[in-house]
Design an enzyme around this catalytic site. Structure first.
Site, mmCIF file in Angstrom:
data_model
loop_
_atom_site.group_PDB
_atom_site.id
_atom_site.type_symbol
_atom_site.label_atom_id
_atom_site.label_comp_id
_atom_site.label_asym_id
_atom_site.label_seq_id
_atom_site.Cartn_x
_atom_site.Cartn_y
_atom_site.Cartn_z
ATOM 1 N N GLU A 1 -11.861 11.593 20.817
ATOM 2 C CA GLU A 1 -11.094 11.689 19.570
ATOM 3 C C GLU A 1 -9.949 10.684 19.555
ATOM 4 O O GLU A 1 -9.167 10.620 20.503
ATOM 5 C CB GLU A 1 -10.564 13.130 19.439
ATOM 6 C CG GLU A 1 -9.846 13.429 18.138
ATOM 7 C CD GLU A 1 -9.446 14.915 18.024
ATOM 8 O OE1 GLU A 1 -9.992 15.762 18.770
ATOM 9 O OE2 GLU A 1 -8.579 15.219 17.194
ATOM 10 N N LYS B 1 -8.434 18.144 9.193
ATOM 11 C CA LYS B 1 -7.252 19.013 9.152
ATOM 12 C C LYS B 1 -6.790 18.981 7.711
ATOM 13 O O LYS B 1 -6.380 17.920 7.227
ATOM 14 C CB LYS B 1 -6.147 18.479 10.058
ATOM 15 C CG LYS B 1 -6.458 18.540 11.546
ATOM 16 C CD LYS B 1 -5.309 17.966 12.362
ATOM 17 C CE LYS B 1 -5.661 17.998 13.853
ATOM 18 N NZ LYS B 1 -4.666 17.254 14.658
ATOM 19 N N ASP C 1 -9.261 13.996 23.750
ATOM 20 C CA ASP C 1 -8.457 13.562 22.599
ATOM 21 C C ASP C 1 -7.261 12.769 23.110
ATOM 22 O O ASP C 1 -6.421 13.292 23.845
ATOM 23 C CB ASP C 1 -7.979 14.786 21.802
ATOM 24 C CG ASP C 1 -7.212 14.416 20.528
ATOM 25 O OD1 ASP C 1 -7.068 13.207 20.233
ATOM 26 O OD2 ASP C 1 -6.750 15.347 19.823
ATOM 27 N N LYS D 1 -6.785 16.960 26.408
ATOM 28 C CA LYS D 1 -5.839 15.932 25.968
ATOM 29 C C LYS D 1 -5.700 14.900 27.073
ATOM 30 O O LYS D 1 -5.548 15.259 28.257
ATOM 31 C CB LYS D 1 -4.480 16.570 25.664
ATOM 32 C CG LYS D 1 -4.492 17.430 24.420
ATOM 33 C CD LYS D 1 -4.628 16.579 23.160
ATOM 34 C CE LYS D 1 -4.446 17.430 21.916
ATOM 35 N NZ LYS D 1 -4.513 16.613 20.688
ATOM 36 N N SER E 1 -8.117 23.616 22.584
ATOM 37 C CA SER E 1 -7.540 22.311 22.875
ATOM 38 C C SER E 1 -6.531 22.508 23.993
ATOM 39 O O SER E 1 -5.532 23.212 23.812
ATOM 40 C CB SER E 1 -6.864 21.775 21.605
ATOM 41 O OG SER E 1 -6.136 20.598 21.882
ATOM 42 N N GLY F 1 -6.697 21.616 14.545
ATOM 43 C CA GLY F 1 -5.562 22.539 14.449
ATOM 44 C C GLY F 1 -4.261 21.800 14.687
ATOM 45 O O GLY F 1 -4.246 20.698 15.242
ATOM 46 N N LYS G 1 -11.500 20.937 24.593
ATOM 47 C CA LYS G 1 -10.965 19.601 24.297
ATOM 48 C C LYS G 1 -9.849 19.320 25.284
ATOM 49 O O LYS G 1 -8.950 20.138 25.465
ATOM 50 C CB LYS G 1 -10.463 19.589 22.864
ATOM 51 C CG LYS G 1 -9.638 18.393 22.473
ATOM 52 C CD LYS G 1 -9.538 18.294 20.956
ATOM 53 C CE LYS G 1 -8.116 18.167 20.487
ATOM 54 N NZ LYS G 1 -8.019 18.045 19.013
ATOM 55 N N ASP H 1 -9.314 11.530 13.855
ATOM 56 C CA ASP H 1 -8.384 12.579 13.416
ATOM 57 C C ASP H 1 -7.296 11.877 12.590
ATOM 58 O O ASP H 1 -7.411 11.776 11.356
ATOM 59 C CB ASP H 1 -7.824 13.284 14.674
ATOM 60 C CG ASP H 1 -6.704 14.280 14.403
ATOM 61 O OD1 ASP H 1 -6.256 14.389 13.253
ATOM 62 O OD2 ASP H 1 -6.237 14.955 15.354
HETATM 63 O O1 OSB Z 1 -4.570 15.854 17.870
HETATM 64 O O2 OSB Z 1 -5.617 17.625 17.389
HETATM 65 C C1 OSB Z 1 -4.564 17.064 17.702
HETATM 66 C C2 OSB Z 1 -1.797 19.689 18.122
HETATM 67 C C3 OSB Z 1 -0.717 19.007 17.616
HETATM 68 C C4 OSB Z 1 -0.883 17.713 17.190
HETATM 69 C C5 OSB Z 1 -2.144 17.094 17.265
HETATM 70 C C6 OSB Z 1 -3.230 17.779 17.756
HETATM 71 C C7 OSB Z 1 -3.044 19.094 18.219
HETATM 72 C C8 OSB Z 1 -4.096 19.894 18.815
HETATM 73 C C9 OSB Z 1 -3.895 21.396 18.746
HETATM 74 O O3 OSB Z 1 -5.040 19.443 19.424
HETATM 75 C C10 OSB Z 1 -5.093 22.160 18.405
HETATM 76 C C11 OSB Z 1 -4.741 23.606 18.115
HETATM 77 O O4 OSB Z 1 -4.065 23.890 17.096
HETATM 78 O O5 OSB Z 1 -5.160 24.455 18.892
HETATM 79 MG MG MG Z 2 -6.484 15.093 17.541
#
Ligand code: OSB
Ligand code: MG
Length: 375
Positions: A216, A265, A191, A166, A138, A293, A164, A241
């Protein structure tokens, strides 16, 4: 049979190797809440609470979770006999609203204790079927589209199975399009962490043209109805999510057509028991799942890796190796990724599969609380 007689809570501070930026904020150092659970039989396990420092992902934070565990969660389990770890979730839900991450930290720790006590790997205890899992990365919001292209290309070269991206307003089309043009057939997804509304239909329609594996959580954290409306207008699968906080919300997603994929999660849904229920339900419904994660340490990662070994985790998770996050993790061995982009599920030892570097944890600890049975 499980009967906890002590839970120790700790807060450690662990700097990320690089800041992680999502649409609602940036984190440079994690404040991580760790638990050490002791059973009357002598079995011990560590677990992690995934709540962040700020309530931008969920309403919980490390500070609310600390209070909730001390005041409400621990008193419900300390000294209580459980025939099996699967019995804990119901006890934590009865007349006790919310605080899923606080509940999950204890509930998952009890699964860890059960694995240690029974002398089996955690993944085996929960019905895992894989000995290796596919790893994704991510990538936080990058300073420029070119920086994103560089990071995404490097990730695929390292072996990652999925990137992924952001996104958020001002960091969306130009970024994702640049990545798609540079990597025409790569497994890419985006995401948004709730950054859009239905008024942004034009942006979302442009993203729909970029052949993403999924988008996402584009809309509000608790809004299944508008996600359903959006999904009807897109070819690309929506993945939820933040919206999936329980088995019932997963069922609602399917009933409403609010998404076609779920990011599980375990911290967000209250632990392993609801995660297993969502997994089984999605398998029956033909909905693929993957493990998300929360920038976990090697302790939280152990639980995610075990979960991702279940059969319907058919998409690569946000389960990067230790060195993607930390200069040095707090477990041995650290989590590593093979050149083929997979991570081994530790099946050669009982419990969560890694040792906690307790001297290092002690050195990083900024607060501590011990909860015991009144004797
Ligand atoms: O939306 O998946 C998410 C990290 C913090 C809060 C929200 C998200 C995330 C990540 C991190 O995408 C993924 C990782 O732990 O590598
Ligand atoms: Mg997410």
């Amino acid at each position: 049979m499980i009967r906890l007689d002590q839970i120790t809570l700790r807060e450690i501070h662990l700097p990320l190797r690089e800041p992680f930026r999502i649409s609602s904020g940036t984190v440079s150092q994690r404040r991580i809440c760790l638990l050490e659970l002791h059973d009357a039989s002598g079995a011990v396990a560590w677990s992690e609470c995934v709540a962040g420092e700020w309530p931008n992902y969920s309403s919980e934070t490390i500070d609310t979770a600390w209070l909730a565990i001390e005041a409400y969660v621990a008193p419900r389990v300390l000294g209580v006999r459980f025939d099996a770890p699967g019995a804990v979730h119901a006890v934590l839900e009865r007349d006790f609203r919310g605080h899923q991450m606080a509940k999950a930290a204890v509930e998952m720790g009890i699964w860890g204790v059960a694995a240690a006590q029974e002398g089996v790997p955690l993944a085996q205890l929960i019905g895992g079927v894989r000995d290796r899992i596919a790893v994704g990365i991510s990538l936080g919001i990058q300073p420029s589209p070119q920086a994103l292209v560089d990071r995404a290309s490097a990730a695929f070269a390292e072996g990652y199975h999925k990137v992924k991206i952001k996104i958020g307003p001002g960091h969306d089309i130009d970024f994702v399009r640049a990545a798609r043009e540079a990597l025409p057939s790569a497994e890419l997804m985006a995401d948004a962490n709730n950054a859009y509304t239905l008024a942004d239909a034009a942006v979302l329609a442009e993203l729909d043209e970029l052949n993403l594996m999924m988008i996402e959580q584009p809309l509000a954290h608790d809004d299944l109805v508008r996600h359903a409306q959006l999904q009807r207008s897109l070819r690309t699968a929506l993945c939820l999510d933040e919206s999936i906080t329980s088995l019932e919300r997963a069922q609602d997603m399917v009933t409403l057509g609010a998404g076609r994929i779920i990011n599980i999660k375990p911290g967000r849904v209250g632990g392993f028991t609801p995660s297993l229920a969502i997994h089984d339900y999605c398998q029956q419904q033909g909905i693929p799942v993957w493990c998300g994660g929360m920038l976990e340490s090697g302790i939280g990662r152990a639980y995610n890796v075990a979960l991702a070994s279940l059969p319907n985790f058919t998409l690569p998770g946000d389960l990067s190796p230790s060195r993607r996050y930390w200069e040095q993790d707090i477990v041995t061995p650290e989590w590593t990724m093979a050149p083929d982009g997979t991570m081994a599920v530790p099946l050669d030892r009982p419990g969560i599969g890694v040792d906690v570097d307790t001297a290092r944890v002690d050195a990083l600890t900024v607060r501590r609380a011990v909860m015991r049975l009144p004797s």
